[in-house]
Structures are given as structure tokens and as C-alpha cells.
Design a protein around this motif. Structure first.
Motif, PDB file in Angstrom:
ATOM      1  N   ALA A 100       0.842  -1.209   0.000  1.00 53.79           N
ATOM      2  CA  ALA A 100       0.000   0.000   0.000  1.00 53.79           C
ATOM      3  C   ALA A 100       0.874   1.253   0.000  1.00 53.79           C
ATOM      4  O   ALA A 100       0.590   2.237  -0.697  1.00 53.79           O
ATOM      5  CB  ALA A 100      -0.918  -0.005   1.222  1.00 53.79           C
ATOM      6  N   LEU A 101       1.941   1.197   0.764  1.00 52.59           N
ATOM      7  CA  LEU A 101       2.857   2.341   0.833  1.00 52.59           C
ATOM      8  C   LEU A 101       3.547   2.561  -0.521  1.00 52.59           C
ATOM      9  O   LEU A 101       3.623   3.682  -1.030  1.00 52.59           O
ATOM     10  CB  LEU A 101       3.897   2.060   1.922  1.00 52.59           C
ATOM     11  CG  LEU A 101       4.687   3.209   2.499  1.00 52.59           C
ATOM     12  CD1 LEU A 101       3.800   4.370   2.870  1.00 52.59           C
ATOM     13  CD2 LEU A 101       5.468   2.713   3.721  1.00 52.59           C
ATOM     14  N   ALA A 102       4.028   1.469  -1.090  1.00 47.44           N
ATOM     15  CA  ALA A 102       4.703   1.574  -2.394  1.00 47.44           C
ATOM     16  C   ALA A 102       3.729   2.082  -3.456  1.00 47.44           C
ATOM     17  O   ALA A 102       4.102   2.887  -4.314  1.00 47.44           O
ATOM     18  CB  ALA A 102       5.265   0.217  -2.795  1.00 47.44           C
ATOM     19  N   ALA A 103       2.477   1.611  -3.389  1.00 43.74           N
ATOM     20  CA  ALA A 103       1.483   2.042  -4.381  1.00 43.74           C
ATOM     21  C   ALA A 103       1.190   3.527  -4.237  1.00 43.74           C
ATOM     22  O   ALA A 103       1.019   4.244  -5.232  1.00 43.74           O
ATOM     23  CB  ALA A 103       0.201   1.233  -4.230  1.00 43.74           C
ATOM     24  N   ARG A 104       1.135   3.998  -3.000  1.00 43.52           N
ATOM     25  CA  ARG A 104       0.868   5.424  -2.778  1.00 43.52           C
ATOM     26  C   ARG A 104       2.003   6.283  -3.346  1.00 43.52           C
ATOM     27  O   ARG A 104       1.768   7.297  -4.003  1.00 43.52           O
ATOM     28  CB  ARG A 104       0.708   5.689  -1.277  1.00 43.52           C
ATOM     29  CG  ARG A 104       0.445   7.143  -0.942  1.00 43.52           C
ATOM     30  CD  ARG A 104      -0.924   7.554  -1.413  1.00 43.52           C
ATOM     31  NE  ARG A 104      -1.073   8.996  -1.504  1.00 43.52           N
ATOM     32  CZ  ARG A 104      -2.190   9.655  -1.221  1.00 43.52           C
ATOM     33  NH1 ARG A 104      -3.256   9.008  -0.837  1.00 43.52           N
ATOM     34  NH2 ARG A 104      -2.260  10.950  -1.350  1.00 43.52           N
ATOM     35  N   LEU A 105       3.231   5.847  -3.089  1.00 38.75           N
ATOM     36  CA  LEU A 105       4.379   6.599  -3.604  1.00 38.75           C
ATOM     37  C   LEU A 105       4.404   6.561  -5.136  1.00 38.75           C
ATOM     38  O   LEU A 105       4.720   7.551  -5.793  1.00 38.75           O
ATOM     39  CB  LEU A 105       5.679   6.037  -3.037  1.00 38.75           C
ATOM     40  CG  LEU A 105       5.863   6.204  -1.524  1.00 38.75           C
ATOM     41  CD1 LEU A 105       7.113   5.461  -1.052  1.00 38.75           C
ATOM     42  CD2 LEU A 105       5.969   7.682  -1.133  1.00 38.75           C
TER      43      LEU A 105
END
Lengths: 214, 286
Positions: A100-105
């Protein structure tokens, strides 16, 4: 053009000790072997991710609030480090949080073509500074996710990040660590992220060419 | 049905598909109520390129006039070869001459006594006031920036957009290219615009085949032709009250972003006919 580019960016540039030239058609025929050699010489060709406990939240907003904690902002490098630590974590909750974090970035970079150096609550960029070294680190994470999930969007984002950085090179092959903000990491760490991203991105393209995607 | 067109000026105004659409609407008796442009100049594009690609990259982009458009490619939108692809297949194929530039939409509108307005941005209060005064039933997006919710709430029926790929599977940028890469059908979806990227109700999808020798630029040209046809069908259906709205679920697809030029080049290679005359459009990387 390259002299103008050098003049504008020289004050922020970090030397990258291998030949790197922008291709004629937007490609990046940087020497893959040179990037790998640079990493091998420093023993960081595949550094182990930082060991972190799983986050309490799995959604991007909850994770950000957790990272910010009592501080004011979360640095992009911190977020990229956590994403890298969590995507391979034994705990599935941590893996979901890392993705989720990688997708947000990724979404932030792909839509705005900016990579803020720090984020405040609500994912608002803290100041106007950008961290391109953290972008390179995030690109490494995206490539790891591409190899894991075979979702071409991760590869695409990493390639866009690599080209974004290479488009800012000077004639010497130097890459800038940041923009309008003093570097938040030392030269070696920044260069390591660049070399890891470039080596992994070019390796990814080779895999696409050979059909050996995963 | 009162229809307002939103487009950009002066760049992207001299496109054959926009002229075809305008003329087709007039033939259907659905002459637009107005055309509202926002500004898109060379200097603004240069500033955007500088921000996105850095000083060196922006200079290279501008000198190369676009990056992914390959010089010498017979399918380049700037070559005559592409016009022969676009015009004969268009529903109103005689809209533009086989040689020379297509007419500006702005010129066509003025000639047809359709009011033309220019605003700094379609999302700014000035445009909102104008739209509220016009009180349209429908707004058609002919290549604009992202339109915000206040604009979406103004028309009685809704805002329509052509999406150059299958929905809900492939949302976002370079949908045609991603559809080919992923091995999904190529085609154009006409859909209502809702908050979120390409997430409104679907009204129409028309697929088209990939022919041997098609390049990404030629596929895009086909999309423009099909988009005109789709728009006109949907407008006629809405006008006669037989249009069917099909809701889409975002979880049934993914949002894609601008395809990297290295992947685009590989996509073009895959599209080239093999010795056996088949087209390599299948996915190997996703």
C-alpha cells in the motif's frame, strides 16, 4: 543544452562514478555492467532490507500517521525504507502495508512527476523540496514488487523514475540527489540507490526482452 | 439536448477527429451550444516539460517534438500516411481533405455561429459561472485536463469522455498501449465522467482489431475515428432516450499511468508483423 543543464543543476549534483549517457530516443544506455560493478565493489549489490516490526495499520493513511508519530512530517526516504522492509516481511499484514505504501508513492510520482522529500498529514507534501535519491530507492521497491507480482505498472513506474533521474544528468554523468533541499542522505547512500535502480531497471528490461519476466 | 464542448486552444484544436465530431453533431441536429477552451500554448507545454523532464530532457523533448513520435515513422501523426488511415474510416470521412491541415474546431464553430469562449482553466470560477449560465444538458470532453467535481455537477445529464481502452479493465493513461500490452481488446469506451479516474458509467464500447502493420500511432488514430463514431451514437441514443448506462466497478480493473518510452518501443516491436503475417500483440510482461 548540456552546459545549461550542468549550470542549473551542478550545485546539487552528486558524482556517479560510471559512464551514463542519455540515449538518442529517450532510452538509457547506461552501462549495466558499470552499475553492477559499482555495487559489487561496495558490497551493496543486494543489501538486506532494514528489519522492522509490522505496522499497526495496513492502509496508506494509517501507515503515514504511524510514521509521522509525534513528529511533523515523514521523510520520503523513511517511507521507501519501510516499504522495502515490509514487502518481504514474514507477516502478511506487513506485506500488505508495504505494498500500500509503495502504491501510494508510485501514484504520487506517476501523476505529478514529483517526489516530495517529506509528507505531512493527509499526504500533503511538506515544503517544496524533492528527494530524487528517495525516488530511486522507491524505484528499487517497485521493481521488487514487479518481480513478485508480475504487475507491469511497477516496472513502468521504476523505468519512469530511472528516466526521470537520467534526464537530469549532466554531461559528466552526475545525478542530482535532490532539488531545492539539501541532501538528506550521504553521497554514498544516494549513489547506491541510483545504481541499484538503474541496474535493476535495465535488468527488468532485459527480462521483458527475453520473456523471462518472473 | 444542449451540449457544450470543452477543449484546449490553440494546441490540439486542429485535429481531424474534432472537426469530424463537430460536423457529425451538426448533421444529427445536435449542434453544440458553445465551445469552451482552456489555454494550452507552446510556452505552457515547454514549462510543463521543464518541470517533468528537467532542463536537458525538456530541450530534447521539444527539439524532438514529442519523444515517442518517431521521426520517419510512416504512422507518425505528422505524416501524410496517417491521414489516409484516419479519414477513410471516419463516419464523416469527408470532413478533412486528404492533404493539408484539418480545419480548426474553433473556426468550424464560428462558421456555424456557435459561441466560442476561452477561459484560463475549465475548473476555475470563471468557467463555472459560464457553464451555469449556459445550463447544458451534456458536456463533451475533447481532450482536456482533469475536470473537477464542480464542473461535473453542472450538466443535467452528465459529462461524457472518450476513453481509448476497455473499461473497467484499463483505466488511466495510454489505455490503448496498455490494452495491447496486456492482451486485452483494443477499442474506445464512451463513458460518463465521475470523480475518480475513468470510473463513471459506461455508455458504449466499440472494439477494433489490430491489423498487421499497425503501429501504436496508427492504433491511436483508429481510436480517434472510433471515438467520433461512438460519441455520435451515444448522443443519438441519449437524444432519443434509448441510451443504457452500465455502472462499472473500479475493482474490476486497474489504473495505468503514462507508458514508459522503453516499453512503448517494445510494444511497437511486438506489433510489427511476424514472418507468418500475424501480429505480436500478446502480453509477456504483465
Amino acid at each position: 543544452v548540456s552546459r545549461l543543464s550542468d549550470a542549473v543543476l551542478d550545485w546539487k549534483r552528486r558524482a556517479l562514478p560510471f559512464e551514463s549517457v542519455i540515449g538518442d530516443e529517450g532510452g538509457f544506455p547506461v552501462s549495466l555492467e558499470a552499475a553492477r560493478a559499482w555495487l559489487r565493489a561496495r558490497g551493496v549489490s543486494d543489501p538486506a532490507p532494514v528489519s522492522l516490526p509490522p505496522p499497526a495499520h495496513e492502509d496508506e493513511d494509517g501507515i503515514l500517521a504511524e510514521v509521522i508519530g509525534s513528529g511533523q512530517v515523514a521523510s520520503a526516504e523513511d517511507l521507501a525504507t519501510r516499504a522495502e522492509a515490509w514487502i518481504d516481511h514474514a507477516d502478511p499484514r506487513a506485506r500488505r502495508a508495504g505494498e500500500a505504501l509503495a502504491a501510494r508513492l508510485m501514484r504520487r510520482f506517476e501523476i505529478t512527476k514529483r517526489f516530495p522529500a517529506a509528507y505531512g498529514p493527509g499526504w500533503k507534501s511538506a515544503g517544496s523540496g524533492e528527494s530524487w535519491a528517495a525516488l530511486a530507492h522507491a524505484g528499487v521497491v517497485w521493481l521488487k514488487l514487479w518481480r513478485r507480482d508480475d504487475d507491469v505498472r511497477w516496472l513502468n513506474a521504476a523505468l519512469n523514475a530511472a528516466m526521470f533521474l537520467l534526464a537530469r544528468q549532466g554531461g559528466s554523468g552526475a545525478l542530482p540527489a535532490g532539488h531545492r533541499l539539501p541532501g538528506t542522505m550521504d553521497d554514498t547512500a544516494a549513489t547506491m540507490h541510483y545504481a541499484r535502480l538503474i541496474a535493476a531497471a535495465m535488468d527488468g528490461l532485459q527480462r521483458v526482452d527475453t520473456g523471462d519476466t518472473v | 439536448v444542449r451540449i457544450v464542448l470543452l477543449s484546449r486552444f490553440p494546441r490540439f484544436d486542429r485535429l481531424a477527429w474534432k472537426a469530424d465530431l463537430f460536423r457529425g453533431m451538426c448533421e444529427l441536429g445536435l449542434k453544440p451550444q458553445a465551445v469552451i477552451y482552456d489555454s494550452c500554448s507552446w510556452s505552457e507545454q515547454a514549462a510543463e516539460a521543464f518541470r517533468r523532464f528537467g532542463p536537458g530532457g525538456a530541450a530534447r523533448k521539444l527539439l524532438r517534438r514529442g519523444g515517442e513520435v518517431h521521426a520517419g515513422d510512416p504512422a507518425s501523426p505528422r505524416s501524410g500516411a496517417q491521414r489516409s488511415v484516419v479519414y477513410p474510416g471516419a463516419r464523416h470521412g469527408n470532413a478533412a481533405p486528404a492533404h493539408g491541415k484539418p480545419p480548426r474546431l474553433e473556426r468550424l464553430a464560428r462558421d456555424a455561429a456557435v459561441p466560442v469562449h476561452q477561459v484560463p482553466s475549465h475548473n476555475q470560477p470563471e468557467c463555472l459561472e459560464l457553464l451555469r449560465a449556459l445550463s447544458p444538458d451534456l458536456i463533451l470532453l475533447l481532450g482536456t485536463r482533469i475536470i473537477r467535481k464542480p464542473v461535473l455537477e453542472i450538466p443535467r445529464i452528465g459529462v461524457l469522455n472518450p476513453h481509448y481502452g476497455p473499461l473497467p479493465e484499463v483505466r488511466g493513461m495510454n489505455a490503448t498501449e496498455w490494452a495491447v500490452w496486456l492482451g486485452k481488446p483494443t477499442g474506445v469506451t464512451i463513458h460518463f465522467v465521475a470523480p475518480g479516474i475513468d470510473q463513471g458509467d459506461i455508455l458504449h464500447f466499440e472494439p477494433f482489431p489490430i491489423d498487421p502493420g499497425d503501429s501504436p500511432a496508427m492504433l491511436r488514430a483508429k481510436c480517434q475515428t472510433v471515438a467520433v463514431r461512438g460519441f455520435l451514437k451515444v448522443l443519438a441514443d441519449l437524444d432519443s432516450g434509448v441510451a443504457i448506462r452500465r455502472p462499472q466497478r473500479p475493482e474490476d480493473g486497474r489504473q495505468y499511468y503514462t507508458m514508459n518510452v522503453a516499453l512503448k518501443r517494445r510494444l511497437a516491436n511486438r506489433l510489427r508483423p511476424s514472418d507468418a503475417g500475424t501480429v505480436h500483440g500478446e502480453s509477456t510482461g504483465s
